[in-house]
Enzyme design. Structure first.
Site, PDB file in Angstrom:
ATOM      1  N   ARG A 163       0.842  -1.211   0.000  1.00  0.00           N
ATOM      2  CA  ARG A 163       0.000   0.000   0.000  1.00  0.00           C
ATOM      3  C   ARG A 163       0.872   1.254   0.000  1.00  0.00           C
ATOM      4  NH1 ARG A 163      -2.433  -3.896  -0.822  1.00  0.00           N
ATOM      5  NH2 ARG A 163      -4.322  -4.662   0.226  1.00  0.00           N
ATOM      6  N   SER A 237     -10.469   0.739   4.080  1.00  0.00           N
ATOM      7  CA  SER A 237      -9.618   0.481   5.254  1.00  0.00           C
ATOM      8  C   SER A 237      -8.961   1.777   5.693  1.00  0.00           C
ATOM      9  CB  SER A 237      -8.523  -0.517   4.908  1.00  0.00           C
ATOM     10  OG  SER A 237      -9.084  -1.694   4.417  1.00  0.00           O
ATOM     11  N   GLU A 333      -3.861   4.474   6.442  1.00  0.00           N
ATOM     12  CA  GLU A 333      -3.763   4.218   4.996  1.00  0.00           C
ATOM     13  C   GLU A 333      -4.374   5.395   4.229  1.00  0.00           C
ATOM     14  OE1 GLU A 333      -4.661   0.216   3.427  1.00  0.00           O
ATOM     15  OE2 GLU A 333      -5.965   1.210   1.980  1.00  0.00           O
TER      16      GLU A 333
HETATM   17  P1  FAD Z   1      -8.242   9.814  -4.294  1.00  0.00           P
HETATM   18  O1  FAD Z   1      -8.881   9.451  -3.000  1.00  0.00           O
HETATM   19  O2  FAD Z   1      -8.895  10.847  -5.127  1.00  0.00           O
HETATM   20  O3  FAD Z   1      -6.741  10.190  -4.074  1.00  0.00           O
HETATM   21  C1  FAD Z   1      -5.914   9.413  -3.242  1.00  0.00           C
HETATM   22  C2  FAD Z   1      -4.512  10.061  -3.185  1.00  0.00           C
HETATM   23  O4  FAD Z   1      -3.892   9.992  -4.458  1.00  0.00           O
HETATM   24  C3  FAD Z   1      -4.547  11.554  -2.838  1.00  0.00           C
HETATM   25  O5  FAD Z   1      -3.383  11.847  -2.095  1.00  0.00           O
HETATM   26  C4  FAD Z   1      -4.495  12.251  -4.180  1.00  0.00           C
HETATM   27  O6  FAD Z   1      -3.918  13.549  -4.114  1.00  0.00           O
HETATM   28  C5  FAD Z   1      -3.616  11.305  -4.975  1.00  0.00           C
HETATM   29  N1  FAD Z   1      -3.953  11.244  -6.408  1.00  0.00           N
HETATM   30  C6  FAD Z   1      -5.145  10.875  -6.927  1.00  0.00           C
HETATM   31  N2  FAD Z   1      -5.068  10.841  -8.266  1.00  0.00           N
HETATM   32  C7  FAD Z   1      -3.806  11.212  -8.605  1.00  0.00           C
HETATM   33  C8  FAD Z   1      -3.108  11.378  -9.840  1.00  0.00           C
HETATM   34  N3  FAD Z   1      -3.702  11.138 -11.023  1.00  0.00           N
HETATM   35  N4  FAD Z   1      -1.806  11.800  -9.796  1.00  0.00           N
HETATM   36  C9  FAD Z   1      -1.192  12.044  -8.594  1.00  0.00           C
HETATM   37  N5  FAD Z   1      -1.803  11.906  -7.400  1.00  0.00           N
HETATM   38  C10 FAD Z   1      -3.088  11.485  -7.409  1.00  0.00           C
HETATM   39  N6  FAD Z   1      -7.898   0.302  -1.661  1.00  0.00           N
HETATM   40  C11 FAD Z   1      -7.201  -0.848  -1.893  1.00  0.00           C
HETATM   41  O7  FAD Z   1      -5.983  -0.809  -2.112  1.00  0.00           O
HETATM   42  N7  FAD Z   1      -7.826  -2.056  -1.896  1.00  0.00           N
HETATM   43  C12 FAD Z   1      -9.145  -2.194  -1.675  1.00  0.00           C
HETATM   44  O8  FAD Z   1      -9.664  -3.293  -1.703  1.00  0.00           O
HETATM   45  C13 FAD Z   1      -9.909  -1.005  -1.404  1.00  0.00           C
HETATM   46  N8  FAD Z   1     -11.227  -1.082  -1.125  1.00  0.00           N
HETATM   47  C14 FAD Z   1     -11.933   0.053  -0.837  1.00  0.00           C
HETATM   48  C15 FAD Z   1     -13.298  -0.067  -0.544  1.00  0.00           C
HETATM   49  C16 FAD Z   1     -14.049   1.074  -0.261  1.00  0.00           C
HETATM   50  C17 FAD Z   1     -15.535   0.922   0.057  1.00  0.00           C
HETATM   51  C18 FAD Z   1     -13.438   2.342  -0.306  1.00  0.00           C
HETATM   52  C19 FAD Z   1     -14.253   3.584  -0.062  1.00  0.00           C
HETATM   53  C20 FAD Z   1     -12.082   2.473  -0.591  1.00  0.00           C
HETATM   54  C21 FAD Z   1     -11.314   1.319  -0.850  1.00  0.00           C
HETATM   55  N9  FAD Z   1      -9.940   1.397  -1.141  1.00  0.00           N
HETATM   56  C22 FAD Z   1      -9.225   0.249  -1.409  1.00  0.00           C
HETATM   57  C23 FAD Z   1      -9.238   2.685  -1.125  1.00  0.00           C
HETATM   58  C24 FAD Z   1      -9.332   3.460  -2.479  1.00  0.00           C
HETATM   59  O9  FAD Z   1     -10.441   3.078  -3.203  1.00  0.00           O
HETATM   60  C25 FAD Z   1      -8.076   3.282  -3.331  1.00  0.00           C
HETATM   61  O10 FAD Z   1      -6.929   3.699  -2.645  1.00  0.00           O
HETATM   62  C26 FAD Z   1      -8.169   4.055  -4.665  1.00  0.00           C
HETATM   63  O11 FAD Z   1      -7.075   3.742  -5.494  1.00  0.00           O
HETATM   64  C27 FAD Z   1      -8.230   5.564  -4.470  1.00  0.00           C
HETATM   65  O12 FAD Z   1      -8.534   6.136  -5.724  1.00  0.00           O
HETATM   66  P2  FAD Z   1      -9.195   7.558  -5.858  1.00  0.00           P
HETATM   67  O13 FAD Z   1      -9.296   7.854  -7.315  1.00  0.00           O
HETATM   68  O14 FAD Z   1     -10.450   7.628  -5.103  1.00  0.00           O
HETATM   69  O15 FAD Z   1      -8.063   8.455  -5.180  1.00  0.00           O
HETATM   70  P1  NAP Z   2     -10.032 -10.823   4.974  1.00  0.00           P
HETATM   71  O1  NAP Z   2     -10.179 -11.713   3.798  1.00  0.00           O
HETATM   72  O2  NAP Z   2     -10.991 -10.923   6.118  1.00  0.00           O
HETATM   73  O3  NAP Z   2      -8.542 -10.942   5.549  1.00  0.00           O
HETATM   74  C1  NAP Z   2      -8.125 -10.129   6.655  1.00  0.00           C
HETATM   75  C2  NAP Z   2      -6.743  -9.619   6.390  1.00  0.00           C
HETATM   76  O4  NAP Z   2      -5.842 -10.710   6.379  1.00  0.00           O
HETATM   77  C3  NAP Z   2      -6.676  -8.966   5.046  1.00  0.00           C
HETATM   78  O5  NAP Z   2      -6.564  -7.592   5.250  1.00  0.00           O
HETATM   79  C4  NAP Z   2      -5.482  -9.573   4.351  1.00  0.00           C
HETATM   80  O6  NAP Z   2      -4.415  -8.674   4.135  1.00  0.00           O
HETATM   81  C5  NAP Z   2      -4.979 -10.646   5.280  1.00  0.00           C
HETATM   82  N1  NAP Z   2      -4.978 -11.942   4.546  1.00  0.00           N
HETATM   83  C6  NAP Z   2      -6.016 -12.786   4.399  1.00  0.00           C
HETATM   84  N2  NAP Z   2      -5.618 -13.888   3.712  1.00  0.00           N
HETATM   85  C7  NAP Z   2      -4.317 -13.695   3.425  1.00  0.00           C
HETATM   86  C8  NAP Z   2      -3.342 -14.462   2.730  1.00  0.00           C
HETATM   87  N3  NAP Z   2      -3.644 -15.644   2.213  1.00  0.00           N
HETATM   88  N4  NAP Z   2      -2.100 -13.956   2.610  1.00  0.00           N
HETATM   89  C9  NAP Z   2      -1.782 -12.761   3.117  1.00  0.00           C
HETATM   90  N5  NAP Z   2      -2.660 -11.980   3.784  1.00  0.00           N
HETATM   91  C10 NAP Z   2      -3.906 -12.454   3.939  1.00  0.00           C
HETATM   92  O7  NAP Z   2     -10.001  -9.300   4.465  1.00  0.00           O
HETATM   93  P2  NAP Z   2     -11.168  -8.300   4.083  1.00  0.00           P
HETATM   94  O8  NAP Z   2     -11.183  -7.205   5.021  1.00  0.00           O
HETATM   95  O9  NAP Z   2     -12.428  -9.047   3.772  1.00  0.00           O
HETATM   96  O10 NAP Z   2     -10.603  -7.733   2.700  1.00  0.00           O
HETATM   97  C11 NAP Z   2     -10.425  -8.587   1.603  1.00  0.00           C
HETATM   98  C12 NAP Z   2      -9.397  -7.984   0.662  1.00  0.00           C
HETATM   99  O11 NAP Z   2      -9.842  -6.726   0.167  1.00  0.00           O
HETATM  100  C13 NAP Z   2      -8.044  -7.742   1.332  1.00  0.00           C
HETATM  101  O12 NAP Z   2      -7.035  -8.056   0.411  1.00  0.00           O
HETATM  102  C14 NAP Z   2      -8.071  -6.274   1.652  1.00  0.00           C
HETATM  103  O13 NAP Z   2      -6.775  -5.697   1.608  1.00  0.00           O
HETATM  104  C15 NAP Z   2      -8.931  -5.711   0.533  1.00  0.00           C
HETATM  105  N6  NAP Z   2      -9.637  -4.506   0.996  1.00  0.00           N
HETATM  106  C16 NAP Z   2      -8.942  -3.358   1.071  1.00  0.00           C
HETATM  107  C17 NAP Z   2      -9.564  -2.197   1.472  1.00  0.00           C
HETATM  108  C18 NAP Z   2      -8.801  -0.897   1.497  1.00  0.00           C
HETATM  109  O14 NAP Z   2      -9.418   0.150   1.616  1.00  0.00           O
HETATM  110  N7  NAP Z   2      -7.512  -0.936   1.380  1.00  0.00           N
HETATM  111  C19 NAP Z   2     -10.911  -2.204   1.812  1.00  0.00           C
HETATM  112  C20 NAP Z   2     -11.579  -3.415   1.761  1.00  0.00           C
HETATM  113  C21 NAP Z   2     -10.942  -4.564   1.344  1.00  0.00           C
HETATM  114  P3  NAP Z   2      -4.281  -7.713   2.834  1.00  0.00           P
HETATM  115  O15 NAP Z   2      -5.138  -6.558   3.143  1.00  0.00           O
HETATM  116  O16 NAP Z   2      -2.849  -7.400   2.836  1.00  0.00           O
HETATM  117  O17 NAP Z   2      -4.731  -8.448   1.633  1.00  0.00           O
END
Ligand code: FAD
Ligand code: NAP
Length: 337
Positions: A163, A237, A333
């Site tokens: 991340r 998250s 994050e």
């Molecule tokens: P923004 O929120 O608009 O921007 C995020 C950051 O990036 C800011 O600092 C902004 O200035 C910068 N930025 C944006 N665009 C650019 C650009 N073109 N150039 C330079 N800087 C830029 N993330 C995960 O990794 N995995 C997930 O599974 C996941 N699940 C999510 C579920 C939900 C319900 C929500 C609400 C969020 C989730 N996220 C997840 C977080 C988020 O969706 C991601 O990080 C996504 O990539 C953010 O994109 P955005 O366009 O909304 O960015």
């Molecule tokens: P989950 O499946 O309940 O698992 C809990 C956590 O354990 C996850 O965050 C995941 O880490 C880790 N994990 C599970 N299985 C794993 C494996 N085999 N190897 C390594 N790490 C493992 O998680 P969840 O909350 O339902 O989310 C599912 C996936 O969606 C995850 O990958 C999570 O990152 C992603 N997610 C991200 C966001 C966001 O905003 N970043 C929001 C929702 C969901 P990792 O997170 O490193 O995968």
């Protein structure tokens, strides 16, 4: 180029906070960035927003904000085995996933339904269900706001981490990502081993899943666990899963048998932040207009009528309580503005 002064960011952030910015400027092409550069725009402070799904807005901003909406999906290379596709930064991430699934291009189906735009995906090397952006990343183009030039970054230059990337560290505020090129496989390459994907497929009696089946399973799991930002404000998250010393991980897992530990390397392990927050008693906690989601403790939520500061204060309290109880420091994050 669309521009509005004293604009509200309410429609542009998934937490649903109504903060104002001096000017909101929509960018639809790379030429518009060059025009702004020639006018000296980048000599002063500014911010960039795409889908606003990884942001916590805590105050009105005394700076202009660029809303990135550069479109485009272009196939730039293809063999029997792979296809390279360049996506404009403003394309919606999930719609790009759907496009790839429909074309039978493998690689991003496990990241179905992540909100936001593709231009923001490299910033934190988005990931879900065992796949990260870096796994399919070919290159990106970014506008250097100090020189006015466009630069191409390969995977090493992006310094992707968990991340994390160069653009969240040293490159922060210096580059605007304008396009991202992904290398997708045309050969079957499905990963159903992570999380609940396999069990959802088994419940449906699917033993030989297609790309569409995997994407549908991920969508189903996510919808069952995660709040829809249209209905309940959130930024996914709020904290990263902490990567800690193996020794501390071993101590915690001896004490708590239900704690899952994932090895990172010989010296480090990853532990689920959601487990720590839930174990500390915060899951479902409600404080005025904000709270900790009842189904996923990693997600902080805004019930409406609140402020980003309320979420921030809750996040700090969760952070210090987890540190006191487990000796683990949670890192945000979400980007705080
Ligand atoms: P923004 O929120 O608009 O921007 C995020 C950051 O990036 C800011 O600092 C902004 O200035 C910068 N930025 C944006 N665009 C650019 C650009 N073109 N150039 C330079 N800087 C830029 N993330 C995960 O990794 N995995 C997930 O599974 C996941 N699940 C999510 C579920 C939900 C319900 C929500 C609400 C969020 C989730 N996220 C997840 C977080 C988020 O969706 C991601 O990080 C996504 O990539 C953010 O994109 P955005 O366009 O909304 O960015
Ligand atoms: P989950 O499946 O309940 O698992 C809990 C956590 O354990 C996850 O965050 C995941 O880490 C880790 N994990 C599970 N299985 C794993 C494996 N085999 N190897 C390594 N790490 C493992 O998680 P969840 O909350 O339902 O989310 C599912 C996936 O969606 C995850 O990958 C999570 O990152 C992603 N997610 C991200 C966001 C966001 O905003 N970043 C929001 C929702 C969901 P990792 O997170 O490193 O995968």
């Amino acid at each position: 180029m669309f521009s509005k002064s004293n604009a509200s960011l309410l429609p542009y952030n998934t937490f649903g906070f109504d903060v104002r910015v001096t000017n909101l400027i929509q960018i639809d092409s790379i030429q518009e960035l060059q025009k702004l550069y020639s006018e000296g725009f980048f000599q002063k402070s500014f911010k960039v927003i795409s889908g606003g799904s990884n942001l916590l807005l805590t105050q009105d901003l005394n700076v202009p904000v660029l809303l990135l909406r550069i479109p485009g999906i272009t196939k730039i290379d293809e063999t029997d085995q792979f296809v390279c596709v360049e996506f404009g930064a403003g394309e919606n991430w999930h719609e790009c996933v759907v496009h790839c699934v429909e074309n039978h291009w493998h690689g991003i189906e496990n990241m179905s339904l992540i909100p936001g735009c593709i231009g923001a995906a490299p910033i934190q090397n988005i990931g879900a269900y065992g796949t990260e952006l870096k796994d399919v990343f070919e290159s990106l183009t970014a506008f250097n706001v100090n020189t006015g030039n466009f630069e191409i970054f390969n995977i090493e230059q992006c310094q992707f981490g968990y991340r994390d990337s160069f653009f969240k560290q040293h490159g922060q505020g210096k580059y605007i990502i304008t396009s991202v090129t992904l290398k997708l496989s045309k050969l079957a390459n499905i990963n159903t081993q992570y999380g609940d994907i396999q069990s959802v497929l088994s419940q449906k009696n699917i033993s030989n899943p297609s790309l569409k089946d995997v994407s549908a399973a991920v969508i189903e799991i996510r919808k069952s666990k995660l709040p829809d930002p249209q209905l309940l404000g959130n930024s996914g998250s709020f904290f990263k899963n902490p990567i800690i010393d193996k020794q501390l991980g071993d101590e915690l897992s001896k004490k708590y048998v239900d704690l899952k530990i994932f090895p990172i390397n010989d010296n480090q392990v990853k532990i689920p932040a959601a487990w720590l927050i839930e174990k500390a008693g915060w899951k479902g906690h409600k404080r005025k207009n904000v709270g900790v989601h009842e189904k996923q403790a990693l997600v902080l939520v805004h019930f409406g009528g609140g402020s980003g500061t309320e979420v921030y204060e809750l996040a700090k309290d969760v952070q210090s309580d987890v540190a006191n109880k487990f000796g683990v420091q949670l890192e945000f994050e979400v980007n705080i503005w």
